[in-house]
Design an enzyme around this catalytic site. Sequence first.
Site, PDB file in Angstrom:
ATOM      1  N   GLY A  69       0.814  -1.207   0.000  1.00 20.30           N
ATOM      2  CA  GLY A  69       0.000   0.000   0.000  1.00 20.30           C
ATOM      3  C   GLY A  69       0.847   1.255   0.000  1.00 20.30           C
ATOM      4  N   GLY A  83       0.730  -6.410   2.152  1.00 19.63           N
ATOM      5  CA  GLY A  83       0.358  -5.274   2.973  1.00 19.63           C
ATOM      6  C   GLY A  83       0.297  -5.589   4.447  1.00 19.63           C
ATOM      7  N   THR A  84      -0.456  -4.770   5.145  1.00 19.32           N
ATOM      8  CA  THR A  84      -0.674  -4.949   6.570  1.00 19.32           C
ATOM      9  C   THR A  84      -2.158  -5.147   6.826  1.00 19.32           C
ATOM     10  OG1 THR A  84      -0.914  -2.566   6.947  1.00 19.32           O
ATOM     11  CG2 THR A  84       1.301  -3.510   7.159  1.00 19.32           C
ATOM     12  N   ASP A 117      -8.579  -5.532   6.522  1.00 22.32           N
ATOM     13  CA  ASP A 117      -7.802  -4.573   5.752  1.00 22.32           C
ATOM     14  C   ASP A 117      -8.739  -3.660   4.977  1.00 22.32           C
ATOM     15  OD1 ASP A 117      -8.662  -6.004   3.500  1.00 22.32           O
ATOM     16  OD2 ASP A 117      -6.667  -6.141   2.613  1.00 22.32           O
ATOM     17  N   ASP A 162      -1.590  -4.575  13.580  1.00 26.63           N
ATOM     18  CA  ASP A 162      -2.439  -4.083  14.665  1.00 26.63           C
ATOM     19  C   ASP A 162      -3.330  -5.221  15.143  1.00 26.63           C
ATOM     20  OD1 ASP A 162      -2.300  -0.819  14.276  1.00 26.63           O
ATOM     21  OD2 ASP A 162      -2.204  -1.891  12.366  1.00 26.63           O
TER      22      ASP A 162
END
Length: 234
Positions: A21, A90-91, A180, A205
Amino acid sequence: MSTPHINSKKDDFSDIVLMPGDPVRAKYIAEKYLSNFVQVNNTRLMLAYTGFYKNRKISIMSHGIGIPSASLYTRELIIEFNVKKIIRIGTCGAVRDDIKLRDIVISMGASTDSKVNRIRFNDHDFAAIADFDMIYNIVSISKKMKIKVSIGNFFTTDSFYNDDKKMLNILKKYNIIGVDMETAGIYGVASELKVQALSICTVSDHITNKEFLSSKERESSFNDMIELALESVL
């Protein structure tokens, strides 16, 4: 061929694109892992690079935040630059107690509160799923590399800041593995345009217990995910 958002020539991109991202992370990946790389886009500071990883031509391009941004860039890459395989790296957030910070999670499908896939699918629910061959391949490689991965369904949301406890309980009830803002949209575009796509994320997170990685920790916590994605396209 340039688009309003990608100022590149037709052959600037590989047919395989890894998409974080964050444009800064795209630059980091190119500098750390690719040889003979060149920057092929900087329009709107959405950085893209093409180079070689173990003699395989690969492109790295950021997709920004959210389904609209990710859908726009993936669509243009596929239609205008003949990209055939996309991996989101991504995260995500986690809600399950057994999923921890820094865990690598793979999305086999993604539900969403976004309207985008319903717009594409004549106002019906669309089953946004990953490409099976890509899942099978990356899981096999993760075992060889001794990298632990977890596989399950994602929830892709338009709202990053959401304290709805009822929704959190629903995510837990339905065993959602990651939250996400892009995966369902990328899978929708890939399905419509008949290319392969996979989303692999590192947990940054934990929504339930409010744990999160600091900015400094994020710099060094994603290498396993990146290396796994790179190895999977050789």
